[in-house]
Design an enzyme around this catalytic site. Structure first.
Site, PDB file in Angstrom:
ATOM      1  N   MET A   1      50.125 -29.548  12.070  1.00  0.00           N
ATOM      2  CA  MET A   1      49.101 -30.574  12.336  1.00  0.00           C
ATOM      3  C   MET A   1      48.673 -31.211  11.008  1.00  0.00           C
ATOM      4  O   MET A   1      47.598 -31.783  10.905  1.00  0.00           O
ATOM      5  CB  MET A   1      47.906 -29.955  13.058  1.00  0.00           C
ATOM      6  CG  MET A   1      48.285 -29.424  14.449  1.00  0.00           C
ATOM      7  SD  MET A   1      46.937 -29.414  15.620  1.00  0.00           S
ATOM      8  CE  MET A   1      45.785 -28.342  14.821  1.00  0.00           C
TER       9      MET A   1
ATOM     10  N   GLN B   1      49.461 -17.494  19.110  1.00  0.00           N
ATOM     11  CA  GLN B   1      50.198 -18.741  19.342  1.00  0.00           C
ATOM     12  C   GLN B   1      51.707 -18.475  19.398  1.00  0.00           C
ATOM     13  O   GLN B   1      52.406 -18.988  20.268  1.00  0.00           O
ATOM     14  CB  GLN B   1      49.875 -19.732  18.220  1.00  0.00           C
ATOM     15  CG  GLN B   1      50.785 -20.946  18.169  1.00  0.00           C
ATOM     16  CD  GLN B   1      50.259 -22.037  17.268  1.00  0.00           C
ATOM     17  OE1 GLN B   1      49.350 -22.753  17.644  1.00  0.00           O
ATOM     18  NE2 GLN B   1      50.811 -22.178  16.075  1.00  0.00           N
TER      19      GLN B   1
ATOM     20  N   HIS C   1      52.554 -23.675   4.844  1.00  0.00           N
ATOM     21  CA  HIS C   1      53.509 -24.589   5.487  1.00  0.00           C
ATOM     22  C   HIS C   1      54.777 -24.723   4.639  1.00  0.00           C
ATOM     23  O   HIS C   1      55.887 -24.766   5.170  1.00  0.00           O
ATOM     24  CB  HIS C   1      52.884 -25.982   5.671  1.00  0.00           C
ATOM     25  CG  HIS C   1      51.699 -26.003   6.586  1.00  0.00           C
ATOM     26  ND1 HIS C   1      50.413 -26.167   6.135  1.00  0.00           N
ATOM     27  CD2 HIS C   1      51.611 -25.874   7.932  1.00  0.00           C
ATOM     28  CE1 HIS C   1      49.582 -26.141   7.157  1.00  0.00           C
ATOM     29  NE2 HIS C   1      50.277 -25.963   8.256  1.00  0.00           N
TER      30      HIS C   1
ATOM     31  N   GLN D   1      44.890 -29.542  22.420  1.00  0.00           N
ATOM     32  CA  GLN D   1      44.647 -28.134  22.098  1.00  0.00           C
ATOM     33  C   GLN D   1      43.263 -27.906  21.497  1.00  0.00           C
ATOM     34  O   GLN D   1      42.918 -26.780  21.158  1.00  0.00           O
ATOM     35  CB  GLN D   1      45.741 -27.576  21.187  1.00  0.00           C
ATOM     36  CG  GLN D   1      45.717 -28.069  19.751  1.00  0.00           C
ATOM     37  CD  GLN D   1      46.950 -27.610  18.981  1.00  0.00           C
ATOM     38  OE1 GLN D   1      48.054 -28.092  19.194  1.00  0.00           O
ATOM     39  NE2 GLN D   1      46.771 -26.669  18.070  1.00  0.00           N
TER      40      GLN D   1
ATOM     41  N   SER E   1      44.784 -21.617   5.227  1.00  0.00           N
ATOM     42  CA  SER E   1      44.536 -22.333   6.475  1.00  0.00           C
ATOM     43  C   SER E   1      44.099 -23.757   6.135  1.00  0.00           C
ATOM     44  O   SER E   1      43.409 -23.975   5.132  1.00  0.00           O
ATOM     45  CB  SER E   1      43.407 -21.635   7.241  1.00  0.00           C
ATOM     46  OG  SER E   1      42.882 -22.496   8.223  1.00  0.00           O
TER      47      SER E   1
END
Ligand code: PAF
Length: 270
Positions: free
Chosen positions: A21, A144, A28, A52, A176
């Site tokens: 996202m 998830q 990432h 979501q 995060s």
């Protein structure tokens, strides 16, 4: 995506997808690096998926640092960036419900109703667009990954799901996209989450599961500005509380609001 990746598929080159996202960080980048090891072509998607989010304010304030993200992906050696618009992915409102199993309603599912229906809905759409051979997700959202694996099994999708280790700051805070919202004191207080997980790991053989949970919760509850949602020592498949310490699939999961920011973290014990 289809016309770009079609010829690559015909040449039988493997395609990897790293769904994100945006608001990318080293976690990432580690997914992109792992993807490079398993495929010739790495596609990264950036899409802040509205379905979501359970809180519209959370969706609104989700960071979208486009230029920073593009630079990071270029430096990481990502080949293709897929950044569709909301209307492209959702031309009309869509009802979506698939059976993700009872674990959908536990832990995050209890605090973010419908969250994993939204996650699996967009991941399915991304898989349809990219047709990856393999897709990479961070273990930080343990539940998830489990839900996505359940969806893949449900639809018998021809894609391999790889869960990649959590990347942490030097002091233990799990990376995060939401960490950007932490104030200096939140940032300090947030460390209690990884400390509590490590406490369980270090004392796992010495103490009983109820003792471990009680002590870890006490540690978190004693930290100012941290409001605990859950702390669970769970079965890694069902996410139900695990009572048997000798079970071969055990994970500790935590979620808490630190200041105004909700954080999750976990540690696989076995
Ligand atoms: O983990 C995320 O960033 C998102 O939930 C995902 C998998 C990209 C789906 O929107």
């Amino acid at each position: 995506m289809k016309s770009l990746l079609g010829p690559i598929k015909l040449e039988q080159q493997r395609i990897a997808l790293v769904p994100t996202m945006g608001a990318l960080h080293k976690g990432h980048v580690s997914l992109v690096k792992m993807a490079q090891q398993q495929a010739e072509v790495v596609v990264c998607s950036i899409f802040v998926n509205p379905t979501q989010f359970t809180d519209p304010k959370d969706l609104e304030k989700y960071p979208r640092p486009f230029e920073h993200d593009m630079k990071m992906l270029e430096e990481a050696g990502c080949h293709v960036v897929f950044m569709p618009s909301v209307t492209e992915m959702y031309p009309t409102p869509e009802e979506w419900h698939i059976d993700l199993g009872p674990a959908e309603f536990l832990l995050e599912g209890e605090f973010r109703k419908g969250h994993y229906q939204g996650v699996t809905q967009i991941v399915k759409k991304l898989f349809d667009a990219v047709s990856p051979d393999v897709a990479f997700f961070g273990q930080k959202d343990f539940q998830q990954v489990l839900m996505i694996k359940n969806m893949v099994a449900w639809f018998k999708l021809p894609v391999q799901i790889v869960s990649c280790p959590i990347i942490r700051e030097d002091d233990g805070l799990a990376m995060s996209s939401r960490n950007i919202h932490l104030t200096a004191s939140d940032r300090e207080n947030a460390l209690v989450l990884s400390r509590a997980l490590n406490y369980v790991k270090d004392n796992f053989s010495a103490l009983s599961i109820p003792e471990l949970i009680e002590n870890a919760k006490a540690l978190i509850n004693a930290t100012p500005g941290v409001a605990l949602d859950y702390f669970s020592i769970a079965n890694g498949k069902t996410l139900l509380p695990e009572e048997d310490k000798s079970h071969q699939d055990i994970v500790v999961l935590v979620a808490a609001k630190v200041g105004e920011t909700r954080l999750i973290d976990n540690m696989i014990l076995r």
